[in-house]
Design an enzyme around this catalytic site. Structure first.
Site, mmCIF file in Angstrom:
data_model
loop_
_atom_site.group_PDB
_atom_site.id
_atom_site.type_symbol
_atom_site.label_atom_id
_atom_site.label_comp_id
_atom_site.label_asym_id
_atom_site.label_seq_id
_atom_site.Cartn_x
_atom_site.Cartn_y
_atom_site.Cartn_z
ATOM 1 N N GLY A 184 0.807 -1.214 0.000
ATOM 2 C CA GLY A 184 0.000 0.000 0.000
ATOM 3 C C GLY A 184 0.840 1.265 0.000
ATOM 4 N N ASP B 126 4.214 -4.407 -7.360
ATOM 5 C CA ASP B 126 3.610 -3.182 -6.820
ATOM 6 C C ASP B 126 4.133 -1.935 -7.527
ATOM 7 O OD1 ASP B 126 5.914 -4.238 -5.189
ATOM 8 O OD2 ASP B 126 5.898 -2.174 -4.457
#
Length: 476
Positions: free
Chosen positions: A80, A243
């Site tokens: 995240g 990511d």
């Protein structure tokens, strides 16, 4: 004008979060042409207020996005935005939907004990590199601005802090789908898939399986084409984790990136890439591998997995086929070979072997061949003496073609100037020492038109004295 683009996916995906407020922030760098191009037309004071957290964008709610990721092959379930805040989205005058994200803007629920801040040096690197790659024709996120926060960050010592204002057509990563697959959240993944497809200009059909395969094909093609552009200009990303892989095919996350100067397919600059996983020549393989991880995630949306696995596998074979065709065309373009002919592969192989053996500069080698066909700037771009015998063969292979057409093709694919590593480091050091860089002011203008064969200061074309000892760092 602004809105919260990912709110419909759910709060487990787009988590409300406010950036730090930096009351003493100053604009260190501002891409005024991008500001105008996007239709923002902010003056310096307005930009400073919005990008320093002192004033929220109207009609938008700030969030940080959740995603997972394979980092150097190891899966991390919860990554995240640990130091980034997506402060809003808007539609540019050309119709593109644009995200505006702040990086280095403070800690979030994903910070894992970190401070969520950014030092000035990595922020300047992202500004320079994203600007240069965009001008080189590489799909990329862009840096709208760098703000000096007036605060100190603690890394290996103390450094001045900064915030990067990043522009992207999307911040959806392969890791975004991995996260929702891990949560087994089929509803949220379907929402993400359909919204992402619409943003890509893809049709969402009633047959869900067809839509998924259409989306996956788009991602594979975009990643394949991006790898070919990286190879064309000699870009080494350094941290191609899932990511850090946007599904729309834009380059993102410039932390340990660098340009290849002395040629080698094995060239690595990132200090954390100890095994060479993301070496220059490995990047296409890793892009395909990342697409495979996306396919695994999308299996959540299928009632029957095995037929989907077989279809995805065939599409990944198609990735290799598309890349191989593009790879052969890449070298033909760089050498001005207007039509495929017998002996092309041998010619390319011999050149690359000579470049590797003699550690020839990647950009300057092809610029010298281009200058020879242009019949100008040949003193500035001399052909290496190690290539003299090979050049005779190359000249013979191009003599059947029109010289002007050959030169025009080579000019489009061989930049004369790139963001050289030593100069990037010099600019960063200038900002650390003086808060500005006179070098960057002049150099950035040249980097905006990298395919122009004109006279440049010799320093801007000089290859690194020793590429093997140069290292880059993530900047976190």
């Amino acid at each position: 004008m602004f809105y919260s683009r990912y709110a419909t996916i759910g709060e487990q995906f787009a988590i409300p979060a406010a950036p730090n407020v930096f009351e003493n922030a100053n604009l260190a760098l501002f891409n005024t042409s991008l500001n105008s191009q996007l239709g923002l037309n902010w003056d310096d004071d307005t930009a400073s207020l919005y990008l320093s957290g002192q004033q929220p964008l109207p009609d938008s709610h700030c969030v940080c996005l959740a995603y997972s990721g394979h980092q150097f092959g190891q899966f991390n379930p919860t990554l995240g935005d640990g130091r980034a805040h997506l402060i809003g989205s808007f539609t540019a005058p050309n119709g593109d939907v644009i995200d505006l994200q702040l990086k280095g803007s403070g800690a979030t629920v994903f910070s894992r004990g970190g401070d969520g801040l950014c030092a000035l040096g990595p922020a300047v690197r992202e500004f320079v590199m994203s600007h240069a790659l965009t001008a080189l024709g590489v799909p990329s996120t862009q840096c709208l601005a760098v703000l000096s926060t007036g605060q100190t960050v603690y890394r290996q010592g103390t450094l001045p802090g900064a915030v990067v204002a990043r522009i992207a057509k999307s911040h959806i990563r392969v890791g975004s789908f991995q996260y929702l697959a891990l949560q087994q959240d089929e509803d949220a993944m379907l929402k993400l898939l359909e919204s992402t497809m619409r943003d890509m200009g893809l049709e969402v059909t009633e047959n869900r399986d067809d839509s998924i395969f259409t989306f996956f094909q788009y991602v594979c093609d975009a990643q394949c084409d991006l790898m070919l552009k990286w190879l064309q200009v000699g870009f080494i990303h350094g941290v191609m984790n899932t990511d850090n892989t946007l599904v729309n095919g834009e380059t993102i996350d410039y932390g340990p990136c660098a340009m290849m100067e002395a040629f080698s397919f094995n060239r690595v600059f990132s200090s954390i890439d100890r095994q060479g996983r993301y070496a220059f020549g490995q990047q296409p393989n890793m892009a395909s591998w990342n697409c495979g991880r996306l396919a695994e995630s999308l299996l959540l949306l299928f009632a029957e997995e095995q037929p989907a696995i077989e279809r995805f596998s065939a599409m990944l074979v198609g990735f290799s086929e598309r890349f191989n065709q593009g790879y052969q065309q890449l070298w033909r373009n760089k050498l001005g070979l207007l039509q495929p002919q017998k002996g092309d592969q041998d010619l390319v192989t011999e050149l690359l072997e000579l470049m590797t053996k003699h550690q020839l500069d990647y950009t300057n080698t092809f610029a010298s061949l281009t200058a020879a066909k242009l019949h100008k700037q040949q003193a500035q771009f001399p052909i290496s003496s190690e290539l003299q015998e090979w050049v005779v063969k190359w000249q013979a292979s191009t003599e059947q073609f029109n010289d002007d057409e050959v030169a025009a093709l080579m000019m489009r694919h061989n930049p004369a100037i790139i963001p050289r590593n030593d100069l990037v480091e010099e600019v960063i050091n200038d900002f650390y020492q003086q808060g500005k860089s006179e070098l960057l002011t002049k150099w950035l203008a040249a980097l905006s038109s990298p395919y122009e064969y004109i006279s440049y200061p010799g320093k801007w074309l000089q290859s690194q004295a020793n590429s093997t000892h140069y290292q880059t760092f993530c900047g976190t």
